[in-house]
Design a protein around this motif. Structure first.
Motif, PDB file in Angstrom:
ATOM      1  N   MET A  46       0.950  -1.086   0.089  1.00 34.16           N
ATOM      2  CA  MET A  46      -0.026   0.132  -0.197  1.00 34.16           C
ATOM      3  C   MET A  46       0.911   1.356   0.113  1.00 34.16           C
ATOM      4  O   MET A  46       2.033   1.188   0.486  1.00 34.16           O
ATOM      5  CB  MET A  46      -1.082   0.052   1.174  1.00 34.16           C
ATOM      6  CG  MET A  46      -1.973  -0.972   1.253  1.00 34.16           C
ATOM      7  SD  MET A  46      -2.836  -0.925  -0.215  1.00 34.16           S
ATOM      8  CE  MET A  46      -4.448  -0.718   0.240  1.00 34.16           C
TER       9      MET A  46
ATOM     10  N   ARG B  16       0.442   8.345   2.482  1.00 32.41           N
ATOM     11  CA  ARG B  16      -0.253   9.359   2.463  1.00 32.41           C
ATOM     12  C   ARG B  16       0.173  10.405   1.191  1.00 32.41           C
ATOM     13  O   ARG B  16      -0.716  10.883   0.624  1.00 32.41           O
ATOM     14  CB  ARG B  16      -0.627  10.176   3.556  1.00 32.41           C
ATOM     15  CG  ARG B  16      -1.404  11.555   3.410  1.00 32.41           C
ATOM     16  CD  ARG B  16      -3.022  11.556   3.598  1.00 32.41           C
ATOM     17  NE  ARG B  16      -3.330  10.906   4.836  1.00 32.41           N
ATOM     18  CZ  ARG B  16      -3.758  11.130   6.096  1.00 32.41           C
ATOM     19  NH1 ARG B  16      -3.599  12.523   6.185  1.00 32.41           N
ATOM     20  NH2 ARG B  16      -4.317  10.369   6.918  1.00 32.41           N
TER      21      ARG B  16
ATOM     22  N   SER C 158      -9.020  -1.006  -7.177  1.00 39.29           N
ATOM     23  CA  SER C 158      -9.978  -0.186  -5.961  1.00 39.29           C
ATOM     24  C   SER C 158     -10.568  -1.112  -5.194  1.00 39.29           C
ATOM     25  O   SER C 158     -10.576  -0.884  -3.938  1.00 39.29           O
ATOM     26  CB  SER C 158     -10.767   0.723  -6.741  1.00 39.29           C
ATOM     27  OG  SER C 158     -10.288   1.594  -7.664  1.00 39.29           O
TER      28      SER C 158
ATOM     29  N   ALA D  20      -7.966  -2.401  -2.780  1.00 35.95           N
ATOM     30  CA  ALA D  20      -7.611  -1.206  -1.956  1.00 35.95           C
ATOM     31  C   ALA D  20      -8.713  -1.139  -0.723  1.00 35.95           C
ATOM     32  O   ALA D  20      -8.233  -1.100   0.482  1.00 35.95           O
ATOM     33  CB  ALA D  20      -7.466   0.162  -2.452  1.00 35.95           C
ATOM     34  N   HIS D  21      -9.914  -1.370  -1.082  1.00 36.37           N
ATOM     35  CA  HIS D  21     -10.889  -1.055  -0.206  1.00 36.37           C
ATOM     36  C   HIS D  21     -11.034  -2.238   0.905  1.00 36.37           C
ATOM     37  O   HIS D  21     -11.157  -2.009   2.123  1.00 36.37           O
ATOM     38  CB  HIS D  21     -12.329  -0.986  -0.939  1.00 36.37           C
ATOM     39  CG  HIS D  21     -13.792  -0.673   0.036  1.00 36.37           C
ATOM     40  ND1 HIS D  21     -14.443  -1.568   0.407  1.00 36.37           N
ATOM     41  CD2 HIS D  21     -13.719   0.518   0.389  1.00 36.37           C
ATOM     42  CE1 HIS D  21     -15.292  -1.024   1.142  1.00 36.37           C
ATOM     43  NE2 HIS D  21     -14.975   0.535   1.120  1.00 36.37           N
TER      44      HIS D  21
ATOM     45  N   ALA E 223      -8.014   0.639   2.621  1.00 34.91           N
ATOM     46  CA  ALA E 223      -7.746   2.021   2.176  1.00 34.91           C
ATOM     47  C   ALA E 223      -9.065   2.688   2.516  1.00 34.91           C
ATOM     48  O   ALA E 223     -10.179   2.267   2.509  1.00 34.91           O
ATOM     49  CB  ALA E 223      -7.658   2.191   0.832  1.00 34.91           C
TER      50      ALA E 223
ATOM     51  N   THR F  53      -2.256   5.612   6.303  1.00 33.43           N
ATOM     52  CA  THR F  53      -3.384   5.146   5.977  1.00 33.43           C
ATOM     53  C   THR F  53      -3.476   5.253   4.225  1.00 33.43           C
ATOM     54  O   THR F  53      -3.518   6.488   3.908  1.00 33.43           O
ATOM     55  CB  THR F  53      -4.644   5.817   6.634  1.00 33.43           C
ATOM     56  OG1 THR F  53      -4.359   5.536   7.828  1.00 33.43           O
ATOM     57  CG2 THR F  53      -5.925   5.062   6.206  1.00 33.43           C
ATOM     58  N   PRO F  54      -3.493   4.530   3.506  1.00 34.94           N
ATOM     59  CA  PRO F  54      -3.776   4.610   2.280  1.00 34.94           C
ATOM     60  C   PRO F  54      -5.423   5.360   1.807  1.00 34.94           C
ATOM     61  O   PRO F  54      -6.284   4.955   2.373  1.00 34.94           O
ATOM     62  CB  PRO F  54      -4.043   3.302   1.470  1.00 34.94           C
ATOM     63  CG  PRO F  54      -3.472   2.451   2.480  1.00 34.94           C
ATOM     64  CD  PRO F  54      -3.617   3.052   3.908  1.00 34.94           C
ATOM     65  N   LEU F  55      -5.210   6.284   0.975  1.00 37.49           N
ATOM     66  CA  LEU F  55      -6.536   7.138   0.535  1.00 37.49           C
ATOM     67  C   LEU F  55      -6.883   6.951  -0.717  1.00 37.49           C
ATOM     68  O   LEU F  55      -5.860   6.840  -1.742  1.00 37.49           O
ATOM     69  CB  LEU F  55      -6.298   8.652   0.777  1.00 37.49           C
ATOM     70  CG  LEU F  55      -5.848   8.983   2.347  1.00 37.49           C
ATOM     71  CD1 LEU F  55      -5.494  10.523   2.409  1.00 37.49           C
ATOM     72  CD2 LEU F  55      -6.984   8.538   3.385  1.00 37.49           C
ATOM     73  N   VAL F  56      -8.123   6.643  -1.229  1.00 36.95           N
ATOM     74  CA  VAL F  56      -8.321   6.739  -2.682  1.00 36.95           C
ATOM     75  C   VAL F  56      -9.597   7.829  -2.603  1.00 36.95           C
ATOM     76  O   VAL F  56     -10.659   7.837  -2.077  1.00 36.95           O
ATOM     77  CB  VAL F  56      -9.489   5.382  -2.954  1.00 36.95           C
ATOM     78  CG1 VAL F  56      -9.866   5.185  -4.268  1.00 36.95           C
ATOM     79  CG2 VAL F  56      -8.276   4.328  -2.573  1.00 36.95           C
TER      80      VAL F  56
END
Length: 96
Positions: free
Chosen positions: A1, A4, A37, A40-41, A45, A86-89
């Motif tokens: 992952m 930020r 996506s 990631a979810h 994320a 924290t990964p952000l989408v």
């Protein structure tokens, strides 16, 4: 992952939120496929929805997504996770 400092973005069903829902050329921004996506979810994320309330009501949103009132100006400390790891989408429609 990714950290930020790198924003992840959905492609296929949504457009980029940075720069008014247009493609970014910033090297830290990665466009994701729908499959990426979903992965990631599932991996935790945090999804950030920059669509309007009207668009969300008509089209729905990603379950658990953080909702922005305004994609250009929002309270980062109040709306985004405290951890910078924290990964952000970010996602939004390209329709205004």
């Amino acid at each position: 992952m990714l950290r930020r400092s790198t924003l992840l973005l959905i492609s296929g069903c949504a457009a980029l939120v940075v720069g008014g829902c247009s493609k970014s050329t910033h090297p830290a921004v990665k466009e994701l496929t729908v499959a990426e996506s979903v992965a990631a979810h599932k991996a935790g994320a945090v999804f950030v929805d920059a669509n309007t309330a009207e668009f969300r009501q008509s089209n729905g949103k990603v379950p658990g997504a953080t909702l922005l009132d305004n994609y250009r100006k929002y309270d980062v400390k109040a709306l985004l996770p405290e951890s910078k790891d924290t990964p952000l989408v970010f996602y939004c429609s390209n329709k205004r």
